[in-house]
Enzyme design. Structure first.
Site, PDB file in Angstrom:
ATOM      1  N   ASP A  33      -8.294   2.939   1.605  1.00 16.20           N
ATOM      2  CA  ASP A  33      -7.042   2.224   1.870  1.00 16.20           C
ATOM      3  C   ASP A  33      -7.236   1.144   2.717  1.00 16.20           C
ATOM      4  O   ASP A  33      -8.240   1.369   3.467  1.00 16.20           O
ATOM      5  CB  ASP A  33      -6.086   3.023   1.759  1.00 16.20           C
ATOM      6  N   SER A  34      -6.400   0.281   2.656  1.00 18.42           N
ATOM      7  CA  SER A  34      -6.371  -0.978   3.852  1.00 18.42           C
ATOM      8  C   SER A  34      -5.965   0.009   5.147  1.00 18.42           C
ATOM      9  O   SER A  34      -6.022  -0.374   6.205  1.00 18.42           O
ATOM     10  CB  SER A  34      -5.455  -1.843   3.616  1.00 18.42           C
ATOM     11  N   CYS A  96      -4.737   2.542  -2.844  1.00 18.44           N
ATOM     12  CA  CYS A  96      -4.349   1.369  -2.317  1.00 18.44           C
ATOM     13  C   CYS A  96      -3.973   0.374  -3.338  1.00 18.44           C
ATOM     14  O   CYS A  96      -4.632  -0.146  -4.193  1.00 18.44           O
ATOM     15  CB  CYS A  96      -5.152   0.581  -1.525  1.00 18.44           C
ATOM     16  N   GLU A 181       5.277   3.512   9.756  1.00 15.38           N
ATOM     17  CA  GLU A 181       4.205   3.478  10.638  1.00 15.38           C
ATOM     18  C   GLU A 181       4.631   3.452  12.209  1.00 15.38           C
ATOM     19  O   GLU A 181       3.901   3.706  13.235  1.00 15.38           O
ATOM     20  CB  GLU A 181       3.477   2.298  10.394  1.00 15.38           C
ATOM     21  N   CYS A 215       4.143   2.585  -3.551  1.00 19.13           N
ATOM     22  CA  CYS A 215       3.490   2.246  -2.264  1.00 19.13           C
ATOM     23  C   CYS A 215       3.035   3.716  -1.491  1.00 19.13           C
ATOM     24  O   CYS A 215       3.866   4.493  -1.739  1.00 19.13           O
ATOM     25  CB  CYS A 215       4.237   1.718  -1.347  1.00 19.13           C
ATOM     26  N   HIS A 217       2.856   4.597   1.442  1.00 20.18           N
ATOM     27  CA  HIS A 217       3.459   5.046   2.608  1.00 20.18           C
ATOM     28  C   HIS A 217       4.724   5.850   2.342  1.00 20.18           C
ATOM     29  O   HIS A 217       5.426   6.664   2.939  1.00 20.18           O
ATOM     30  CB  HIS A 217       3.985   3.658   3.427  1.00 20.18           C
TER      31      HIS A 217
END
Length: 296
Positions: A33-34, A96, A181, A215, A217
């Site tokens: 993943d990034s 990702c 985040e 996504c 996240h």
């Protein structure tokens, strides 16, 4: 390729994994993943397939990928895939959405035949889109994703391959990743933006009865999203779908399954600061993470 994708442990010795599986060339499954988000996918992989070894790489030093061009995302993703190959991995999962949307097809069609014809790189979009229609009673599907993923059009295109009659409505949620985040999940600001984006989604598709979190996240916001969804709307995260799909893939491809080492271990790598990765990673993975820094 129709499909892509507990004891929790880790170790951080050499950057090259030393396999101890049955085959001499057995090695971990690579998960890329990034940044941190792919750890929510890895978490589900470990739940469903705990016996396998995994290498996780977060390219945090160059994140985020979402606002970068197709060419740049492809270049960065290919570099990371080649790093996994150097570690001996035969199977790499792009956990990702941006990399899956902007780089996967080129890597599969153009690079693998040339640099590693016996290895495989899979993504998260295909295994999600080939089943998401089964969660909807009326064929009205909502997609919540980053702006980059929405603009790529990957989800409507792929969903219509499997569910031609489905009606797909997308909503970009640019504030959700920063909320996660920055650990602002349990704040009024999170409620504000979640309600705002859900309102916009249902304004486009009032009859949507299945919503996909496109996504990695977003699963950390799942409970809060659920609070603001109509009670009869199903909320679906990618991780579980990808994990079940990977299990199916390995059953159907025993020649690849035998090349995956099985010691129940995970290793974590980042291209940025390990302390930051470990702090965030523990939140996403749901267990302590200890990473090693690498330079690509």
């Amino acid at each position: 390729m129709s499909h892509q994708l507990s004891d929790i442990s880790h170790q951080t010795s050499d950057t090259r994994y030393q396999p101890s599986g049955v085959r001499n060339d057995a090695a971990p499954i690579g998960v890329f993943d990034s940044g941190y988000g792919g750890l929510t996918v890895l978490k589900e992989l470990v739940k469903v397939l705990p016996q396998y070894d995994y290498l996780y790489l977060g390219d945090n030093g160059r994140a985020p990928y979402g606002n970068r061009s197709f060419e740049t995302v492809y270049e960065y993703t290919l570099q990371c895939v080649q790093w996994f190959f150097e570690q001996g991995c035969s199977l790499v999962i792009l956990a990702c959405n941006t990399a899956s949307a902007k780089a996967l097809r080129s890597i599969q069609q153009n690079d693998l035949p040339r640099i590693a014809p016996d290895k495989r790189v899979l993504g998260v979009i295909r295994p999600t889109t080939e089943v998401i229609g089964e969660y909807s009673e009326n064929g009205e599907i909502g997609i919540l994703a980053t702006k980059g993923t929405v603009n790529s059009g990957s989800y409507p295109i792929e969903i219509h391959k499997f569910f031609p009659e489905a009606r797909v409505y997308q909503e970009a949620c640019p504030m959700w990743v920063p909320i996660v985040e920055n650990n602002e999940i349990d704040t009024p600001g999170a409620d504000f933006f979640i309600k705002k984006n859900l309102h916009a989604l249902f304004h486009k598709g009032p009859k949507v009865d299945a919503v996909l979190l496109a996504c990695t996240h977003y699963p950390l916001l799942k409970d809060k999203i659920q609070e603001h969804l109509p009670i009869d709307v199903k909320l679906v995260s990618q991780g579980e779908l990808v994990a079940n799909s990977l299990a199916d893939y390995l059953r159907r491809h025993p020649e690849m399954e035998q090349r995956c080492s099985k010691n129940g271990r995970q290793q974590f790598f980042t291209t940025d600061a390990t302390e930051d990765f470990d702090n965030h990673g523990t939140l996403f993975f749901g267990a302590p993470v200890s990473s090693t820094h690498i330079v690509l």
